[in-house]
Design a protein around this motif. Structure first.
Motif, short mmCIF file in Angstrom:
data_model
loop_
_atom_site.label_atom_id
_atom_site.label_comp_id
_atom_site.label_asym_id
_atom_site.label_seq_id
_atom_site.Cartn_x
_atom_site.Cartn_y
_atom_site.Cartn_z
N THR A 103 0.84 -1.20 0.00
CA THR A 103 0.00 0.00 0.00
C THR A 103 0.87 1.25 0.00
O THR A 103 0.64 2.19 -0.77
CB THR A 103 -0.93 0.00 1.23
OG1 THR A 103 -1.75 -1.16 1.18
CG2 THR A 103 -1.80 1.24 1.26
N ARG A 104 1.90 1.26 0.83
CA ARG A 104 2.82 2.40 0.90
C ARG A 104 3.53 2.58 -0.44
O ARG A 104 3.63 3.71 -0.95
CB ARG A 104 3.82 2.18 2.04
CG ARG A 104 4.73 3.35 2.31
CD ARG A 104 5.62 3.15 3.54
NE ARG A 104 6.36 1.90 3.51
CZ ARG A 104 6.15 0.88 4.35
NH1 ARG A 104 5.21 0.96 5.28
NH2 ARG A 104 6.85 -0.22 4.25
N HIS A 106 2.54 1.53 -3.39
CA HIS A 106 1.55 1.95 -4.37
C HIS A 106 1.31 3.45 -4.28
O HIS A 106 1.33 4.16 -5.31
CB HIS A 106 0.24 1.18 -4.14
CG HIS A 106 -0.89 1.67 -5.00
ND1 HIS A 106 -1.76 2.66 -4.59
CD2 HIS A 106 -1.28 1.32 -6.26
CE1 HIS A 106 -2.63 2.89 -5.55
NE2 HIS A 106 -2.37 2.08 -6.57
N HIS A 107 1.05 3.94 -3.09
CA HIS A 107 0.78 5.36 -2.93
C HIS A 107 1.99 6.21 -3.34
O HIS A 107 1.83 7.26 -3.97
CB HIS A 107 0.37 5.69 -1.50
CG HIS A 107 -0.98 5.11 -1.12
ND1 HIS A 107 -1.83 4.49 -2.01
CD2 HIS A 107 -1.62 5.09 0.07
CE1 HIS A 107 -2.92 4.10 -1.39
NE2 HIS A 107 -2.83 4.45 -0.12
N TYR A 108 3.17 5.74 -2.98
CA TYR A 108 4.38 6.51 -3.31
C TYR A 108 4.58 6.57 -4.82
O TYR A 108 4.77 7.64 -5.39
CB TYR A 108 5.59 5.90 -2.62
CG TYR A 108 6.90 6.53 -3.02
CD1 TYR A 108 7.23 7.82 -2.59
CD2 TYR A 108 7.80 5.85 -3.84
CE1 TYR A 108 8.42 8.40 -2.98
CE2 TYR A 108 8.99 6.43 -4.21
CZ TYR A 108 9.31 7.71 -3.79
OH TYR A 108 10.49 8.28 -4.16
N CYS A 110 2.47 5.60 -7.37
CA CYS A 110 1.32 6.01 -8.20
C CYS A 110 0.96 7.48 -7.98
O CYS A 110 0.59 8.17 -8.94
CB CYS A 110 0.11 5.14 -7.90
SG CYS A 110 0.27 3.46 -8.55
N TYR A 111 1.01 7.97 -6.75
CA TYR A 111 0.52 9.33 -6.47
C TYR A 111 1.63 10.36 -6.43
O TYR A 111 1.39 11.52 -6.74
CB TYR A 111 -0.25 9.35 -5.16
CG TYR A 111 -1.44 8.41 -5.15
CD1 TYR A 111 -2.28 8.29 -6.26
CD2 TYR A 111 -1.73 7.65 -4.04
CE1 TYR A 111 -3.37 7.43 -6.25
CE2 TYR A 111 -2.82 6.79 -4.02
CZ TYR A 111 -3.62 6.68 -5.13
OH TYR A 111 -4.70 5.85 -5.12
N GLN A 112 2.86 9.93 -6.04
CA GLN A 112 3.94 10.92 -5.94
C GLN A 112 4.83 10.89 -7.17
O GLN A 112 5.01 11.90 -7.84
CB GLN A 112 4.77 10.68 -4.68
CG GLN A 112 4.04 11.03 -3.40
CD GLN A 112 4.92 10.82 -2.18
OE1 GLN A 112 6.12 10.65 -2.27
NE2 GLN A 112 4.28 10.83 -1.01
N LYS A 113 5.43 9.72 -7.47
CA LYS A 113 6.42 9.66 -8.55
C LYS A 113 5.77 9.52 -9.93
O LYS A 113 6.35 9.95 -10.92
CB LYS A 113 7.39 8.50 -8.30
CG LYS A 113 8.35 8.81 -7.15
CD LYS A 113 9.40 7.75 -7.03
CE LYS A 113 10.43 7.95 -8.10
NZ LYS A 113 11.60 7.11 -8.01
N LYS A 114 4.68 8.83 -10.01
CA LYS A 114 3.97 8.57 -11.26
C LYS A 114 4.75 7.67 -12.22
O LYS A 114 4.44 7.59 -13.40
CB LYS A 114 3.61 9.88 -11.98
CG LYS A 114 2.94 10.90 -11.13
CD LYS A 114 1.46 10.78 -11.28
CE LYS A 114 0.83 12.00 -10.60
NZ LYS A 114 -0.23 11.71 -9.74
N ASP A 146 -2.10 -1.50 -10.73
CA ASP A 146 -1.76 -0.09 -10.90
C ASP A 146 -0.25 0.09 -11.02
O ASP A 146 0.23 0.86 -11.87
CB ASP A 146 -2.28 0.74 -9.72
CG ASP A 146 -3.79 0.85 -9.68
OD1 ASP A 146 -4.44 0.52 -10.69
OD2 ASP A 146 -4.32 1.26 -8.61
N LEU A 150 2.27 1.46 -14.44
CA LEU A 150 3.07 2.70 -14.42
C LEU A 150 4.21 2.61 -15.43
O LEU A 150 4.72 1.52 -15.72
CB LEU A 150 3.66 2.91 -13.02
CG LEU A 150 2.70 3.36 -11.93
CD1 LEU A 150 3.42 3.36 -10.58
CD2 LEU A 150 2.13 4.73 -12.22
#
Length: 166
Positions: A103-104, A106-108, A110-114, A146, A150
């Motif tokens: 989860t961490r 994924h969020h890093y 997907c949402y931060q680095k893309k 997801d 990327l």
């Protein structure tokens, strides 16, 4: 006694004495025979009784050993059950740890680095594989899809755009 000697002749007296001696000898021989015969009978019975006692003793020893083995087996079964419970707890804890990690990540990514590098994706894939082998649910599968979708390189190759620190 004097009368007895006068009534019987010397040959009669000797015959009576010899007959008495033969009778005594026969009684003694019969006594020895009877005693010997009884000893053999009682020895057989005694031997049989001794064998029965040995068998009973061995059966009791085997019964005692069986009780010990049963007690040890029950103890081992309890220990195995406890170990199984602890292993199940460790697996559940590991699944929670992997779920948290993915989860961490994924969020890093997907949402931060893309985007995601190959090594990070490979690490996530391995952790996800362990999660699935441990019986994890499909919640994390969506996160993995997801991450797989990327790009594998940053959107721009400019060093200023790369955020190395998390």
């Amino acid at each position: 006694m004097l009368e007895l000697l006068t009534q019987f002749s010397m040959i009669d007296i000797i015959t009576i004495i010899v007959a008495l001696a033969v009778s005594v000898r026969s009684v003694i021989a019969f006594w020895d025979f009877a005693v010997d015969r009884l000893r053999r009978i009682f020895n057989k019975e005694s031997t049989i009784e001794k064998e029965k006692a040995k068998v009973q003793e061995r059966l009791q020893e085997n019964y005692d050993n069986l009780k010990k083995v049963s007690a040890n087996q029950e103890k081992l079964e309890n220990q195995l059950s406890d170990l199984g419970d602890k292993i199940n707890l460790l697996i559940e804890s590991d699944k929670d740890d992997i779920k948290s990690f993915l989860t961490r990540e994924h969020h890093y990514f997907c949402y931060q680095k893309k985007w995601i590098d190959d090594y990070s994706l490979e690490c996530c894939e391995k952790r996800y594989q362990h999660y699935a082998e441990e019986g994890g649910n499909s919640f994390i599968e969506g996160f993995m899809n997801d991450l797989r979708a990327l790009p594998k390189q940053p959107p721009s190759v400019n060093d200023n755009d790369i955020n190395v620190n998390r």
